[in-house]
Design an enzyme around this catalytic site. Structure first.
Site, mmCIF file in Angstrom:
data_model
loop_
_atom_site.group_PDB
_atom_site.id
_atom_site.type_symbol
_atom_site.label_atom_id
_atom_site.label_comp_id
_atom_site.label_asym_id
_atom_site.label_seq_id
_atom_site.Cartn_x
_atom_site.Cartn_y
_atom_site.Cartn_z
ATOM 1 N N CYS A 86 -9.446 -3.170 -10.722
ATOM 2 C CA CYS A 86 -8.959 -1.970 -10.039
ATOM 3 C C CYS A 86 -7.632 -2.216 -9.330
ATOM 4 O O CYS A 86 -7.118 -1.331 -8.660
ATOM 5 C CB CYS A 86 -9.999 -1.427 -9.058
ATOM 6 S SG CYS A 86 -10.346 -2.540 -7.709
ATOM 7 N N HIS B 253 0.812 -1.217 0.000
ATOM 8 C CA HIS B 253 0.000 0.000 0.000
ATOM 9 C C HIS B 253 0.846 1.268 0.000
ATOM 10 O O HIS B 253 0.442 2.304 -0.488
ATOM 11 C CB HIS B 253 -1.015 -0.037 1.143
ATOM 12 C CG HIS B 253 -2.133 -0.971 0.832
ATOM 13 N ND1 HIS B 253 -2.200 -2.236 1.358
ATOM 14 C CD2 HIS B 253 -3.168 -0.857 -0.046
ATOM 15 C CE1 HIS B 253 -3.262 -2.845 0.850
ATOM 16 N NE2 HIS B 253 -3.868 -2.030 0.002
ATOM 17 N N ARG C 80 -15.497 2.202 -1.799
ATOM 18 C CA ARG C 80 -15.279 0.893 -1.181
ATOM 19 C C ARG C 80 -15.386 1.036 0.330
ATOM 20 O O ARG C 80 -14.773 1.949 0.907
ATOM 21 C CB ARG C 80 -13.899 0.357 -1.561
ATOM 22 C CG ARG C 80 -13.603 -0.968 -0.891
ATOM 23 C CD ARG C 80 -12.293 -1.539 -1.345
ATOM 24 N NE ARG C 80 -11.158 -0.860 -0.748
ATOM 25 C CZ ARG C 80 -9.891 -1.217 -0.974
ATOM 26 N NH1 ARG C 80 -9.627 -2.211 -1.793
ATOM 27 N NH2 ARG C 80 -8.913 -0.578 -0.401
ATOM 28 N N GLU D 299 -11.124 -10.653 -5.009
ATOM 29 C CA GLU D 299 -9.690 -10.570 -4.744
ATOM 30 C C GLU D 299 -9.160 -11.790 -3.998
ATOM 31 O O GLU D 299 -8.086 -11.746 -3.416
ATOM 32 C CB GLU D 299 -9.309 -9.258 -4.059
ATOM 33 C CG GLU D 299 -10.208 -8.788 -2.970
ATOM 34 C CD GLU D 299 -9.848 -7.375 -2.475
ATOM 35 O OE1 GLU D 299 -8.838 -6.797 -2.889
ATOM 36 O OE2 GLU D 299 -10.599 -6.874 -1.625
ATOM 37 N N ASN E 66 -4.225 -7.036 -6.855
ATOM 38 C CA ASN E 66 -3.122 -6.998 -5.878
ATOM 39 C C ASN E 66 -3.277 -8.125 -4.865
ATOM 40 O O ASN E 66 -2.332 -8.851 -4.563
ATOM 41 C CB ASN E 66 -3.090 -5.668 -5.128
ATOM 42 C CG ASN E 66 -3.087 -4.489 -6.054
ATOM 43 O OD1 ASN E 66 -2.670 -4.620 -7.198
ATOM 44 N ND2 ASN E 66 -3.551 -3.350 -5.592
ATOM 45 N N ASP E 67 -4.485 -8.237 -4.341
ATOM 46 C CA ASP E 67 -4.727 -9.307 -3.377
ATOM 47 C C ASP E 67 -4.939 -10.647 -4.076
ATOM 48 O O ASP E 67 -4.489 -11.683 -3.585
ATOM 49 C CB ASP E 67 -5.953 -8.976 -2.512
ATOM 50 C CG ASP E 67 -5.569 -8.033 -1.380
ATOM 51 O OD1 ASP E 67 -4.527 -8.281 -0.748
ATOM 52 O OD2 ASP E 67 -6.290 -7.056 -1.143
ATOM 53 N N ARG F 133 2.285 -9.698 -0.494
ATOM 54 C CA ARG F 133 2.513 -8.587 -1.426
ATOM 55 C C ARG F 133 3.441 -7.513 -0.894
ATOM 56 O O ARG F 133 3.895 -6.659 -1.633
ATOM 57 C CB ARG F 133 1.170 -7.969 -1.853
ATOM 58 C CG ARG F 133 0.393 -7.352 -0.730
ATOM 59 C CD ARG F 133 -1.041 -7.053 -1.144
ATOM 60 N NE ARG F 133 -1.225 -5.684 -1.581
ATOM 61 C CZ ARG F 133 -2.418 -5.089 -1.683
ATOM 62 N NH1 ARG F 133 -3.514 -5.758 -1.392
ATOM 63 N NH2 ARG F 133 -2.508 -3.864 -2.085
ATOM 64 N N ARG G 38 -10.499 4.296 -1.831
ATOM 65 C CA ARG G 38 -10.027 3.516 -0.670
ATOM 66 C C ARG G 38 -10.315 4.323 0.603
ATOM 67 O O ARG G 38 -9.458 5.055 1.096
ATOM 68 C CB ARG G 38 -8.529 3.254 -0.776
ATOM 69 C CG ARG G 38 -8.123 2.272 -1.863
ATOM 70 C CD ARG G 38 -6.622 1.991 -1.773
ATOM 71 N NE ARG G 38 -6.220 0.848 -2.552
ATOM 72 C CZ ARG G 38 -5.700 0.922 -3.788
ATOM 73 N NH1 ARG G 38 -5.514 2.069 -4.362
ATOM 74 N NH2 ARG G 38 -5.359 -0.186 -4.424
HETATM 75 C C1 PEP Z 1 -6.446 -5.020 -4.753
HETATM 76 O O1 PEP Z 1 -6.287 -5.844 -3.855
HETATM 77 O O2 PEP Z 1 -6.094 -5.204 -5.949
HETATM 78 C C2 PEP Z 1 -7.063 -3.717 -4.449
HETATM 79 C C3 PEP Z 1 -7.378 -2.868 -5.399
HETATM 80 O O3 PEP Z 1 -7.251 -3.415 -3.130
HETATM 81 P P1 PEP Z 1 -6.071 -2.909 -2.164
HETATM 82 O O4 PEP Z 1 -4.847 -2.701 -3.010
HETATM 83 O O5 PEP Z 1 -6.528 -1.675 -1.514
HETATM 84 O O6 PEP Z 1 -5.927 -4.067 -1.226
HETATM 85 MG MG MG Z 2 -7.288 -5.543 -1.998
#
Ligand code: PEP
Ligand code: MG
Length: 581
Positions: A504, A191, A334, A433, A456-457, A467, A298
């Site tokens: 996203c 993040h 979200r 995710e 990402n997740d 990650r 977010r």
């Molecule tokens: C993701 O997990 O791809 C996502 C967009 O959420 P975050 O990066 O805030 O976990």
């Molecule tokens: Mg996520």
């Protein structure tokens, strides 16, 4: 001059002096300071001792009635050392003689004492070695704390060098002065990296032990495009990088000219490009870069601005600000994705052992219903004023989705009873995710209005790769066949159920991957605002037919390297205008 290779997570080039901040729970690196800074280091040391003593005094008086003799013992030992003039003098001497930073000098002296204690046969005394480490940590925390505080009062631009940074710290940086970030730890989709990208600060992470080799004030080049950091560059290199930075900036200006043009393929398929934001003010950047709306807000970053849990009004005011800026364009809010690396660990008395698999996101909200309801009320109230959509993160099962929706229904009922306006048809969607939600996407699609894939997740949970852990960063592979199969399968599930689907996660910000995503059937991408023009440029250079052929080919590959090589080669052709369709 030394060159370090890491992962470039936010584009751009910065050439400035270093502001180094260490992590208190990390071995303090040996750092030699210039002669002119010795007096300042001694001053910092004195202040840290005073602050730590005051802290201990307060702690002691708050526990004055404690009957536990062990606790009293610990306080006494800490205070004894903190008040010991000889100890402070020893540390000061090393700073003056060897020009060590205050942190390193504390660490050298305290570890020497601990070693001494450890080697005594008396068990009571040898056990005191742990107290010494504790005291060392306490003093170092005060030293580092004031450095982090210093970052709030900068008067000249710097590049921040750290072992690691939290998303909170990064988000609170003042862009006027913090021009680049370089950290030892972190991954492409941590993040902290995401926040740096949104803020447009060039950043490189996963640099190994860089922070141990940089001294406050060293000249640094952060090249976020190539993932390189150069410490103490020579004149020739600085010159080279200055002209490279100017070229990059020029290219940015050219790309920004695309803002007014539609994101449409060569065979006239319109693609919706949305922006990911952490703060309502970032909506402005989404518009400037030619975005059509906000695809991911977010909202957990609201926890940064207020000292306590944000109230319903805090939520509502933030959403109204975003709505004001975005006008008639859609905003997907979200619900808070707290937990994992965001906010809850630092605040909790007992951090989780495995926070990414712990109480995060929707799980956290379902266990903190009053907090969740306050946010839902605010989102619903805001929906009366703009094109608002609501989205739940990290859904893993049908039950979880239904629980969340029941709470929404409850809140709607309350609002109705109170005569408060909201959009009854506000779309409610979920993030896909986890492999679990991707695999049951057909069922989930029956009960939601849209999907947004959080790659990402999804990647970290599919490949079992943390990650934010730089040690496994090379295994974090978005092009892994398992990830691509899941993406394609979710796109098909959404199509079957006739619901919208978008991406996203950071994969949507990768221009190289754009044709592949279009080929899989995605028509909406939500990405870091600074990347919108570059992705738009790719979209305007390819046809859907070409993208489909690419996706068919890639989905038949059985290794990630085949995909990586193939899309890279195709991207080169796109950029050079040599695509033969
Ligand atoms: C993701 O997990 O791809 C996502 C967009 O959420 P975050 O990066 O805030 O976990
Ligand atoms: Mg996520």
């Amino acid at each position: 001059m030394e060159i370090y290779k890491g992962i470039g997570v936010s584009q751009g080039v910065s050439i400035y002096r270093a502001a180094v901040i260490d992590a208190e729970d990390y071995r303090i690196p040996k750092r030699v300071v210039p002669k002119r800074e010795i007096a300042n280091e001694v001053k910092r040391l004195r202040k840290a001792f005073l602050d730590a003593t005051q802290e201990m005094n307060t702690l002691q008086s708050s526990q004055a009635d404690a009957s536990d003799g062990h606790i009293k013992d610990i306080f006494a030992v800490h205070l004894h050392f903190l008040r010991d003039r000889t100890l402070r003098k020893n540390i000061t001497d090393i700073i003056s003689e060897k020009q060590y930073s205050a942190e390193y000098a504390v660490s050298v002296v305290m570890r020497d004492i601990a070693r001494h204690f450890n080697h005594t046969p008396d068990r009571y005394i040898s056990e005191r070695a742990n107290d010494i480490f504790d005291i060392e940590k306490r003093i170092v925390r005060h030293l580092i704390g004031d450095k982090r505080e210093d970052l709030k009062h900068l008067t000249a631009p710097v590049v921040v060098i750290a072992r690691d940074l939290t998303p909170t710290e990064t988000a609170s940086f003042d862009k006027t002065y913090i021009k680049g970030l370089a950290t030892d730890a972190g991954g492409r989709t941590s993040h902290t990296a995401i926040v740096a990208r949104s803020m447009g600060i060039p950043a490189v992470v996963a640099l190994g032990d860089l922070s141990q080799h940089v001294t406050q004030g060293d000249m640094i080049i952060v090249d976020g495009n190539r993932g390189t950091v150069i410490v103490d560059p020579d004149e020739e290199t600085i010159k080279e990088y200055r002209s490279y930075a100017a070229e990059f900036l020029n290219n940015e200006i050219l790309l920004n000219e695309l803002a007014e043009l539609p994101a449409v393929t060569t065979d006239f398929e319109p693609i919706e490009l949305l922006g990911n934001i952490e703060f309502p003010e970032e909506s402005t950047m989404v518009l400037q870069r030619g975005g059509d709306g906000v695809g991911l807000y977010r909202t957990e970053f609201l926890f940064l601005d207020v000292s306590e849990e944000p109230s319903e009004e805090d939520h509502f005011n933030a959403y109204m600000k975003a709505i004001e800026l975005m006008g008639n364009r859609s905003i997907t809010i979200r619900t808070v994705d707290l937990g994992a690396d965001k906010f809850t660990q630092a605040r909790s008395g007992e951090p989780e052992r495995n926070p990414f698999l712990g109480l995060r996101s929707i799980r956290y909200c379902l266990q903190h219903v009053p907090m969740f309801k306050a946010q839902l009320r605010a989102i619903l109230r805001a929906s009366a004023f703009g094109k608002v959509k609501m989205m739940f993160p990290l859904i893993t099962s049908m039950v979880e989705l239904r629980q969340a929706k029941w709470i929404v229904a409850d809140v709607k009922e309350d609002l109705e009873e109170q005569g408060i306006a909201f959009d009854e048809n506000m779309p409610v969607g979920i993030m896909i995710e986890t492999p679990a939600s991707a695999l049951i996407a057909d069922d989930l699609a029956q009960e939601v209005d849209f999907f947004s894939i959080g790659t990402n997740d999804l990647i970290q949970y599919t490949l079992a790769v943390d990650r934010v852990n730089e040690r496994v960063a090379s295994l974090y592979n978005p092009m892994h066949p398992a990830v691509l199969q899941l993406l394609s399968s979710v796109a098909k599930s959404a199509k079957r159920a006739k619901i919208d689907v978008s991406i996203c996660g950071e994969m949507a910000s990768e221009p190289e991957v754009t044709p592949l995503l279009l080929g899989m059937g995605f028509r909406t991408l939500s990405l870091a605002p600074p990347m919108i023009p570059e992705v738009k440029k790719v979209i305007r250079s390819v046809s859907v037919e070409y993208c489909r052929r690419m996706a068919r080919k890639v989905l038949a590959f059985d290794t990630e390297s085949q995909t990586v090589n193939f899309i890279r080669e195709e991207f080169r052709k796109i950029n050079e205008g040599k695509l033969t369709e």
